[in-house]
Design a protein around this motif. Structure first.
Motif, short mmCIF file in Angstrom:
data_model
loop_
_atom_site.label_atom_id
_atom_site.label_comp_id
_atom_site.label_asym_id
_atom_site.label_seq_id
_atom_site.Cartn_x
_atom_site.Cartn_y
_atom_site.Cartn_z
N GLY A 18 0.82 -1.21 0.00
CA GLY A 18 0.00 0.00 0.00
C GLY A 18 0.85 1.26 0.00
O GLY A 18 0.57 2.22 -0.72
N ALA A 19 1.93 1.26 0.81
CA ALA A 19 2.81 2.42 0.87
C ALA A 19 3.52 2.64 -0.45
O ALA A 19 3.61 3.77 -0.94
CB ALA A 19 3.81 2.26 2.01
N VAL A 20 4.03 1.56 -1.05
CA VAL A 20 4.70 1.68 -2.35
C VAL A 20 3.71 2.15 -3.41
O VAL A 20 4.01 3.03 -4.22
CB VAL A 20 5.37 0.35 -2.75
N GLY A 21 2.51 1.57 -3.41
CA GLY A 21 1.50 1.95 -4.40
C GLY A 21 1.08 3.41 -4.28
O GLY A 21 0.97 4.12 -5.27
N ILE A 22 0.83 3.87 -3.05
CA ILE A 22 0.39 5.25 -2.88
C ILE A 22 1.52 6.22 -3.19
O ILE A 22 1.29 7.31 -3.73
CB ILE A 22 -0.23 5.48 -1.47
N TYR A 23 2.76 5.84 -2.87
CA TYR A 23 3.92 6.67 -3.21
C TYR A 23 4.03 6.81 -4.73
O TYR A 23 4.21 7.91 -5.25
CB TYR A 23 5.19 6.06 -2.63
N ALA A 24 3.91 5.68 -5.43
CA ALA A 24 4.00 5.71 -6.90
C ALA A 24 2.86 6.54 -7.50
O ALA A 24 3.09 7.34 -8.42
CB ALA A 24 3.96 4.29 -7.45
N ALA A 25 1.65 6.39 -6.97
CA ALA A 25 0.51 7.17 -7.48
C ALA A 25 0.73 8.65 -7.23
O ALA A 25 0.49 9.49 -8.12
CB ALA A 25 -0.79 6.71 -6.82
N PHE A 26 1.20 9.01 -6.04
CA PHE A 26 1.47 10.40 -5.72
C PHE A 26 2.53 10.97 -6.66
O PHE A 26 2.39 12.05 -7.21
CB PHE A 26 1.92 10.53 -4.26
N TYR A 27 3.59 10.20 -6.88
CA TYR A 27 4.67 10.63 -7.78
C TYR A 27 4.14 10.87 -9.19
O TYR A 27 4.43 11.91 -9.80
CB TYR A 27 5.78 9.58 -7.80
N LEU A 28 3.35 9.94 -9.70
CA LEU A 28 2.81 10.10 -11.06
C LEU A 28 1.87 11.29 -11.16
O LEU A 28 1.89 12.02 -12.16
CB LEU A 28 2.11 8.81 -11.49
N LEU A 29 1.06 11.52 -10.13
CA LEU A 29 0.16 12.66 -10.15
C LEU A 29 0.92 13.98 -10.11
O LEU A 29 0.56 14.94 -10.80
CB LEU A 29 -0.84 12.58 -9.00
N VAL A 30 1.98 14.04 -9.31
CA VAL A 30 2.80 15.26 -9.27
C VAL A 30 3.44 15.49 -10.64
O VAL A 30 3.49 16.62 -11.12
CB VAL A 30 3.86 15.17 -8.15
N ARG A 31 3.91 14.42 -11.28
CA ARG A 31 4.49 14.56 -12.62
C ARG A 31 3.43 15.03 -13.61
O ARG A 31 3.71 15.86 -14.47
CB ARG A 31 5.08 13.24 -13.09
N ALA A 32 2.23 14.49 -13.50
CA ALA A 32 1.16 14.85 -14.45
C ALA A 32 0.71 16.29 -14.26
O ALA A 32 0.46 16.99 -15.24
CB ALA A 32 -0.02 13.90 -14.27
N LEU A 95 13.03 9.51 -12.65
CA LEU A 95 12.56 9.97 -11.36
C LEU A 95 12.85 11.43 -11.09
O LEU A 95 12.20 12.05 -10.28
CB LEU A 95 13.18 9.14 -10.23
N SER A 96 13.85 11.97 -11.74
CA SER A 96 14.24 13.34 -11.40
C SER A 96 13.76 14.31 -12.47
O SER A 96 13.82 14.03 -13.65
CB SER A 96 15.75 13.44 -11.22
N SER A 97 13.29 15.43 -12.01
CA SER A 97 12.85 16.49 -12.91
C SER A 97 14.04 17.31 -13.35
O SER A 97 15.10 17.27 -12.73
CB SER A 97 11.86 17.39 -12.17
N ARG A 98 13.85 18.08 -14.38
CA ARG A 98 14.88 19.01 -14.83
C ARG A 98 14.33 20.41 -14.70
O ARG A 98 13.14 20.64 -14.82
CB ARG A 98 15.24 18.71 -16.28
N PRO A 99 15.22 21.36 -14.45
CA PRO A 99 14.76 22.76 -14.41
C PRO A 99 14.19 23.17 -15.76
O PRO A 99 14.51 22.57 -16.79
CB PRO A 99 16.04 23.54 -14.10
N ILE A 100 13.36 24.20 -15.75
CA ILE A 100 12.76 24.69 -16.99
C ILE A 100 13.03 26.18 -17.09
O ILE A 100 12.73 26.94 -16.16
CB ILE A 100 11.23 24.44 -17.01
N LEU A 101 13.60 26.60 -18.21
CA LEU A 101 13.90 28.02 -18.45
C LEU A 101 12.60 28.74 -18.81
O LEU A 101 11.93 28.39 -19.78
CB LEU A 101 14.92 28.15 -19.57
#
Length: 180
Positions: A18-32, A95-101
């Motif tokens: 559950g913790a891994v699943g919710i972490y992955a879902a949170f990560y994907l939503l933040v990316r989206a 997993l890591s974002s890049r800065p955006i100009l």
């Protein structure tokens, strides 16, 4: 022994999943929804975060939360944070974002704003916060991987090392950059 801990091995496994699943879902939503979703919070945003924390806690711990389940869930979330940090250190890009100009010199870059999901009014707000009175004072504005906007002022030339990971850094006028 498991009865004394208040959790069975199978229940412990469900907490970890559950913790891994919710972490992955949170990560994907933040990316989206973009990093800006976490950068600046209004009062309503803070209330939503509190509600989300409660919801996430119930998902991770299950229907009958125990101290053992809480510790396992917390340890799993910290392990996921450690994994993310390790991936960033190894430069694993998924997993890591890049800065955006967002601005190069006094030019606002519409493609950067679109990619960052930032509207011009938000950028103007960040410029005002940085003490900018005129767009001609800006050397560059960058949406950082944290979701914050950094404004570099004209006056001193920018060390290329500071913008080495910023895509489109070549758009920053050459007269504002130190030579390589």
């Amino acid at each position: 022994m498991w009865h004394n801990l208040g959790i069975t091995p199978l229940e412990a496994l469900w907490v970890v999943l559950g913790a891994v699943g919710i972490y992955a879902a949170f990560y994907l939503l933040v990316r989206a929804f973009g990093l800006r979703a976490l950068a600046t919070w209004s009062t309503l945003d803070k209330a939503v975060v509190i509600a989300l924390g409660s919801l996430l806690g119930r998902v991770v711990l299950g229907y009958t939360p125990t101290l053992s389940a809480g510790i396992i869930g917390l340890a799993t979330l910290f392990a996921m944070l450690r994994l993310e940090r390790w991936c960033r250190a190894k430069d694993i890009r998924f997993l890591s974002s890049r800065p955006i100009l967002l601005m190069a010199g006094s030019e606002i870059l519409p493609e950067g704003l679109r990619r960052a999901r930032v509207v011009e009014d938000e950028l103007y707000f960040k410029l005002r916060q940085a003490g900018i009175c005129n767009l001609s004072e800006v050397a560059a504005a960058v949406l950082e991987t944290t979701g914050d906007v950094t404004v570099l002022r004209r006056g001193q030339r920018i060390d290329p090392l500071l913008v080495r990971r910023v895509p489109n850094r070549e758009r920053i006028p050459a007269d504002l950059m130190l030579p390589d």
